[in-house]
Write a protein that holds these residues in place. Structure first.
Motif, mmCIF file in Angstrom:
data_model
loop_
_atom_site.group_PDB
_atom_site.id
_atom_site.type_symbol
_atom_site.label_atom_id
_atom_site.label_comp_id
_atom_site.label_asym_id
_atom_site.label_seq_id
_atom_site.Cartn_x
_atom_site.Cartn_y
_atom_site.Cartn_z
ATOM 1 N N ARG A 1 11.767 11.210 11.516
ATOM 2 C CA ARG A 1 10.638 10.696 12.294
ATOM 3 C C ARG A 1 9.656 9.906 11.438
ATOM 4 O O ARG A 1 8.925 9.054 11.958
ATOM 5 N N ILE B 1 8.966 17.408 12.081
ATOM 6 C CA ILE B 1 7.596 17.131 12.508
ATOM 7 C C ILE B 1 6.675 16.988 11.300
ATOM 8 O O ILE B 1 5.738 16.174 11.293
ATOM 9 N N GLN C 1 10.232 14.871 27.329
ATOM 10 C CA GLN C 1 9.404 15.267 26.191
ATOM 11 C C GLN C 1 9.408 14.197 25.100
ATOM 12 O O GLN C 1 8.407 13.986 24.422
ATOM 13 N N SER C 2 10.525 13.497 24.928
ATOM 14 C CA SER C 2 10.560 12.433 23.926
ATOM 15 C C SER C 2 9.728 11.240 24.377
ATOM 16 O O SER C 2 9.059 10.587 23.560
ATOM 17 N N THR D 1 6.998 11.333 26.271
ATOM 18 C CA THR D 1 5.589 11.648 26.069
ATOM 19 C C THR D 1 5.243 11.691 24.580
ATOM 20 O O THR D 1 4.191 11.194 24.159
ATOM 21 N N TYR D 2 6.127 12.275 23.763
ATOM 22 C CA TYR D 2 5.844 12.376 22.331
ATOM 23 C C TYR D 2 5.708 11.003 21.691
ATOM 24 O O TYR D 2 4.714 10.720 21.003
ATOM 25 N N ASN E 1 0.353 15.692 14.892
ATOM 26 C CA ASN E 1 1.617 15.948 14.208
ATOM 27 C C ASN E 1 1.620 17.273 13.449
ATOM 28 O O ASN E 1 2.601 18.022 13.486
ATOM 29 N N GLY F 1 2.039 20.552 15.379
ATOM 30 C CA GLY F 1 3.380 20.745 15.905
ATOM 31 C C GLY F 1 4.302 21.494 14.964
ATOM 32 O O GLY F 1 5.306 22.072 15.401
ATOM 33 N N TRP G 1 1.683 20.072 28.001
ATOM 34 C CA TRP G 1 1.668 18.602 27.984
ATOM 35 C C TRP G 1 0.726 18.063 29.070
ATOM 36 O O TRP G 1 -0.044 17.123 28.833
ATOM 37 N N GLN H 1 4.085 19.311 21.573
ATOM 38 C CA GLN H 1 5.192 18.485 21.093
ATOM 39 C C GLN H 1 6.064 19.239 20.101
ATOM 40 O O GLN H 1 7.292 19.091 20.107
#
Length: 389
Positions: free
Chosen positions: A26, A144, A219-220, A222-223, A252, A255, A283, A308
């Motif tokens: 990431r 993360i 979820q991806s 929104t993240y 970040n 998480g 969320w 997240q």
């Protein structure tokens, strides 16, 4: 690593390799968001084009996940990870020069990350089946954590001694090369492909697969939407660039804790619908908070950060927990991530495009809030007690 002579050494080195790969899955994307204003000004990019820098890797995740699963089966997951780390380093070095190379390098990075996304769960299932919850937590925590470090240091590094955004992005080749070196011994180990591939049709027939795919996708979406646009959103609300970057770092960093804990919690129960539904609710609270009370942005960044970390780690944990064998884990991982990330790729681009045609971020946030509805549906169906394969 397969070349280690003793089981304990092999397990320890494989775990180190998993962590190093995770750090790089990431960070090359998260490091872009704090630099977007400078990059847009230098290269003449619109907001939607800036959002595309995050959407392109997600399109790779979606379009190439099944290819990554096939590559892992063909040459072995460990060898495929070696190629992925090499390609990622090349892409990171290439994207700092011109606008075309920026987008081309981003695609290469996205393809390399896809291989890691898909194959690490299979490696965990193969080498750490008895501790799969714990190792999945370590893996997602490192993933993360890499994003948190990148979002926190990219802008300060760019402004240090005239390094600029190019030097800041180029710095991420260092951990990529380190991960490559740790996995290199895998090239010396012969690989024998399985006699028969996991049936993708049987995977697709499972309601769990579709629930996990929708949960992964929402979820991806929104993240990565929050990861890309939170600093710009806050700056438009009058928050300084430094404080906006700090909010992204909080998003970040927090998480990491839930990413470490959630897989172990999931492994202790046979039905994870309650856990998954609670994550969807978190969320919703965080997004609604940014919409209706942006002045409390640190609170909402914290809520979203906890959500997240929990959501991505639970998604990966369920892929491992729901799979009967490592081969099924590889097939399920490829299918879920292919469908999920194709859905998720729309987030950064669509939110940026909506902001380009509207006077504020309200329309974008309302659109993002509606994504929680399919997230809750996917959570309920993917979290139910069942086994795929």
């Amino acid at each position: 690593m397969p070349t280690a002579k003793h089981p304990a050494s092999r397990i320890a080195l494989t775990l180190l390799g998993v962590v190093l790969v995770a750090v790089n899955l990431r960070a090359p994307i998260a490091g872009v968001a704090p630099l977007l204003p400078e990059m847009r000004a230098d290269l003449g990019l619109s907001r939607s084009a800036g959002g595309l820098l995050t959407s392109l890797p997600l399109l790779c995740f979606g379009g190439l996940s099944t290819v990554a699963a096939a590559l892992g089966r063909r040459i072995g997951s460990e060898r495929a990870l070696v190629l992925a780390m090499l390609a990622m380093a090349v892409g990171s070095a290439a994207r700092i020069w011109t606008a075309p190379l920026l987008f081309a390098g981003t695609i290469v990075i996205g393809a390399a990350i896809t291989v890691g996304n898909v194959l690490v769960p299979s490696v965990i299932k193969q080498h750490f089946d008895a501790k799969q919850g714990l190792v999945t937590g370590i893996y997602t925590g490192a993933l993360i954590g890499g994003a948190a470090i990148a979002s926190a240091i990219s802008a300060p590094l760019a402004h240090h001694d005239g390094i600029g955004w190019r030097g800041s992005l180029a710095a991420w080749t260092v951990p990529e090369v380190l991960a490559l070196l740790v996995w290199l011994p895998a090239l010396r180990v012969p690989h024998r492909p399985p006699a028969a591939a996991t049936g993708s049709v049987s995977v697709l027939r499972s309601k769990v697969t579709w629930g996990l795919s929708i949960f992964m996708g929402s979820q991806s979406l929104t993240y990565f939407a929050v990861l890309t646009w939170l600093p710009a959103l806050l700056q438009d609300e009058g928050v300084s660039a430094a404080r906006a970057g700090g909010a992204l770092a909080i998003f970040n960093i927090l998480g990491i804790g839930t990413a470490l804990v959630m897989p172990s919690l999931a492994a202790r129960v046979s039905d994870q619908r309650g856990l998954a539904s609670s994550i969807a609710a978190a969320w919703a609270v965080g997004i609604a908070g940014l919409l209706f009370a942006p002045g409390s942005y640190l609170l909402w960044a914290s809520v979203l950060g906890l959500a997240q970390g929990a959501s991505i780690s639970l998604a990966f944990a369920l892929i491992v927990l729901r799979s009967r064998t490592p081969e099924v884990a590889r097939g399920l991982s490829g299918t879920v991530q292919s469908i999920g990330y194709l859905i998720g790729s729309a987030g950064p681009f669509v939110l940026g495009a909506l902001r380009d045609v509207s006077p504020s971020w309200s329309v974008s946030l309302v659109a993002l809030l509606t994504v929680v509805i399919p997230m809750a549906w996917g959570a309920w169906n993917g979290g139910r007690k069942a086994t795929v394969g």
